[in-house]
Design a protein around this motif. Structure first.
Motif, mmCIF file in Angstrom:
data_model
loop_
_atom_site.group_PDB
_atom_site.id
_atom_site.type_symbol
_atom_site.label_atom_id
_atom_site.label_comp_id
_atom_site.label_asym_id
_atom_site.label_seq_id
_atom_site.Cartn_x
_atom_site.Cartn_y
_atom_site.Cartn_z
ATOM 1 N N CYS A 1 37.986 38.526 30.580
ATOM 2 C CA CYS A 1 37.293 39.412 31.507
ATOM 3 C C CYS A 1 36.523 38.567 32.508
ATOM 4 C CB CYS A 1 36.340 40.314 30.722
ATOM 5 S SG CYS A 1 35.221 41.250 31.761
ATOM 6 N N CYS B 1 33.477 46.359 30.333
ATOM 7 C CA CYS B 1 33.246 46.234 31.782
ATOM 8 C C CYS B 1 34.561 46.121 32.541
ATOM 9 C CB CYS B 1 32.298 45.083 32.115
ATOM 10 S SG CYS B 1 32.484 43.599 31.154
ATOM 11 N N THR B 2 35.633 45.731 31.848
ATOM 12 C CA THR B 2 36.943 45.709 32.480
ATOM 13 C C THR B 2 37.849 46.706 31.776
ATOM 14 O OG1 THR B 2 36.808 43.399 33.162
ATOM 15 C CG2 THR B 2 39.005 44.302 32.913
ATOM 16 N N CYS C 1 32.415 39.371 31.620
ATOM 17 C CA CYS C 1 31.742 38.931 30.391
ATOM 18 C C CYS C 1 32.481 37.797 29.691
ATOM 19 C CB CYS C 1 31.575 40.114 29.435
ATOM 20 S SG CYS C 1 33.121 40.669 28.699
ATOM 21 N N CYS D 1 38.304 44.806 27.929
ATOM 22 C CA CYS D 1 37.522 43.742 27.316
ATOM 23 C C CYS D 1 36.621 44.368 26.254
ATOM 24 C CB CYS D 1 36.717 42.989 28.376
ATOM 25 S SG CYS D 1 35.204 43.801 28.864
HETATM 26 ZN ZN ZN Z 1 33.950 42.322 30.137
#
Ligand code: ZN
Length: 67
Positions: free
Chosen positions: A32, A59-60, A35, A55
């Motif tokens: 990712c 966040c992805t 992160c 991820c």
């Molecule tokens: Zn992430």
């Protein structure tokens, strides 16, 4: 409006997705960008012929076209 910039960006992300899918298909680890967690490919989505690369922190989340 600058359409050429827009087209360029969307084709870059299309290629990015293709490369990502290629790596995941080969079993390579993809990180990712946010992160640095390892992305996992989830094939059990609601949409047929689609996979989601996620991820661990969420966040992805990239929807990939597997067709
Ligand atoms: Zn992430």
């Amino acid at each position: 409006m600058d359409f050429s910039a827009l087209t360029k960006r969307s084709s870059a992300s299309f290629n990015q997705h293709k490369n990502l899918l290629k790596k995941l298909a080969k079993g390579q680890a993809v990180k990712c960008e946010v992160c640095q967690g390892i992305l996992t490919l989830d094939l059990k989505t609601q949409q047929p012929a689609k996979g989601v690369a996620k991820c661990p922190n969420g966040c992805t989340e990239i929807v990939l076209d597997l067709a």
